[in-house]
Design a protein around this motif. Sequence first.
Motif, short mmCIF file in Angstrom:
data_model
loop_
_atom_site.label_atom_id
_atom_site.label_comp_id
_atom_site.label_asym_id
_atom_site.label_seq_id
_atom_site.Cartn_x
_atom_site.Cartn_y
_atom_site.Cartn_z
N PHE A 65 -4.36 -12.80 -1.02
CA PHE A 65 -3.36 -11.73 -1.04
C PHE A 65 -2.44 -11.83 0.17
O PHE A 65 -2.88 -12.21 1.27
N LYS B 172 -3.15 -6.38 12.67
CA LYS B 172 -3.40 -7.06 11.39
C LYS B 172 -4.30 -8.28 11.59
O LYS B 172 -5.20 -8.53 10.79
N LEU C 29 -9.07 -4.87 2.32
CA LEU C 29 -9.31 -6.09 1.54
C LEU C 29 -10.56 -6.80 2.05
O LEU C 29 -11.38 -7.28 1.25
N ILE D 26 -6.22 -13.91 3.36
CA ILE D 26 -5.23 -12.85 3.57
C ILE D 26 -4.11 -13.33 4.48
O ILE D 26 -4.34 -13.75 5.61
N ALA E 214 -0.20 -1.92 7.03
CA ALA E 214 -0.73 -3.21 6.57
C ALA E 214 -2.04 -3.57 7.26
O ALA E 214 -2.89 -4.25 6.67
N CYS F 195 0.81 -1.22 0.00
CA CYS F 195 0.00 0.00 0.00
C CYS F 195 0.85 1.27 0.00
O CYS F 195 0.31 2.37 -0.10
N LEU G 67 -4.66 -1.99 5.35
CA LEU G 67 -4.79 -2.68 4.07
C LEU G 67 -5.59 -3.97 4.23
O LEU G 67 -6.45 -4.29 3.38
N VAL G 68 -5.34 -4.71 5.30
CA VAL G 68 -6.11 -5.92 5.56
C VAL G 68 -7.60 -5.59 5.70
O VAL G 68 -8.46 -6.25 5.10
N ALA H 65 -0.79 -9.30 2.25
CA ALA H 65 -0.93 -7.85 2.45
C ALA H 65 0.24 -7.28 3.22
O ALA H 65 0.49 -7.66 4.37
#
Length: 300
Positions: A103, A168, A135, A143, A128, A80, A131-132, A105
């Motif tokens: 993915f 995460k 997603l 993931i 991250a 990201c 980002l998780v 991530a």
Amino acid sequence: MNPATISPTGRDIRLSFEFFPPKTPEAEGQLWETAAALSAYGPGFMSVTYGAGGSTKAPTLATVRRLLSMGLPAASHLTCVGATREEVNAVVADFQAAGVRHFVALRGDPPGGVGTPYRPHPGGYANAAELVAGLRAIADFEISVSAYPEKHPQSLDVAADIDMLKRKADAGADRALTQFFFDNDAFERYLERVRAAGIGIPIVPGILPIHNLAQVRKFAGLCGTSVPAWLVERLGPHDEDPHQRAAIAADLAARQVEDLMALGIGEFHFYTMNRAKLVSAVCDRVGFARRPACAAGAAA
């Protein structure tokens, strides 16, 4: 995931293999041969790395598509850094359309390279964990995320590292793949702290069979991984004897895996360097069962 089976006990062990997009026609051919050879171990997934800000989007997407066409379970790395949320989401949509459902991530390295300060992109995912969550908001992807048994070089301390891992996991990560390491005691201490922090997702050891000791020491210096003196003493004298060096490297990695299995670890992620021979030697020494491999050029 389709587990590989450890012989002779019959215990199920899950394997995964990591590749990077090839840059030349020769390297491309080597990658497909490597993926086909390692398919014999029934991996749960084969992941493909991805550059910061989408710098390798096209070759990563092409590589993932080819793996999928070979009937292999492909996963794509996703970073990201250096991109807005809309730009990252557009990349996700492209990969999703190609059939990607898994993915890895990652935040990604700063645009200035490893060692330079990290600054979130304005309007982007800050890290991250975000980002998780992003997603998860798009689709029910599988993931994976990263973990660092010896601390990410840019983290203040191990506690901060573990806090980020918890964020995460809480955001919806299914597992964490660790940076490569050679000290199993350090991994065991890390795992104890992770579990004490209430993180329950699998922490999958990242295993790097050593093709080139000098190169690995350079990588280790960049990512904060220690290279034990005993390992240098075992491999160092054999720089001019590639066959002996490879045999020792395979033995060392196999023993590392066996030791971790004795601790109850049931998943392993191999950093292949796009080469099959040494990774296969490790898997065979441990006793992972082989299955019929796919053909390098076969389409699903």
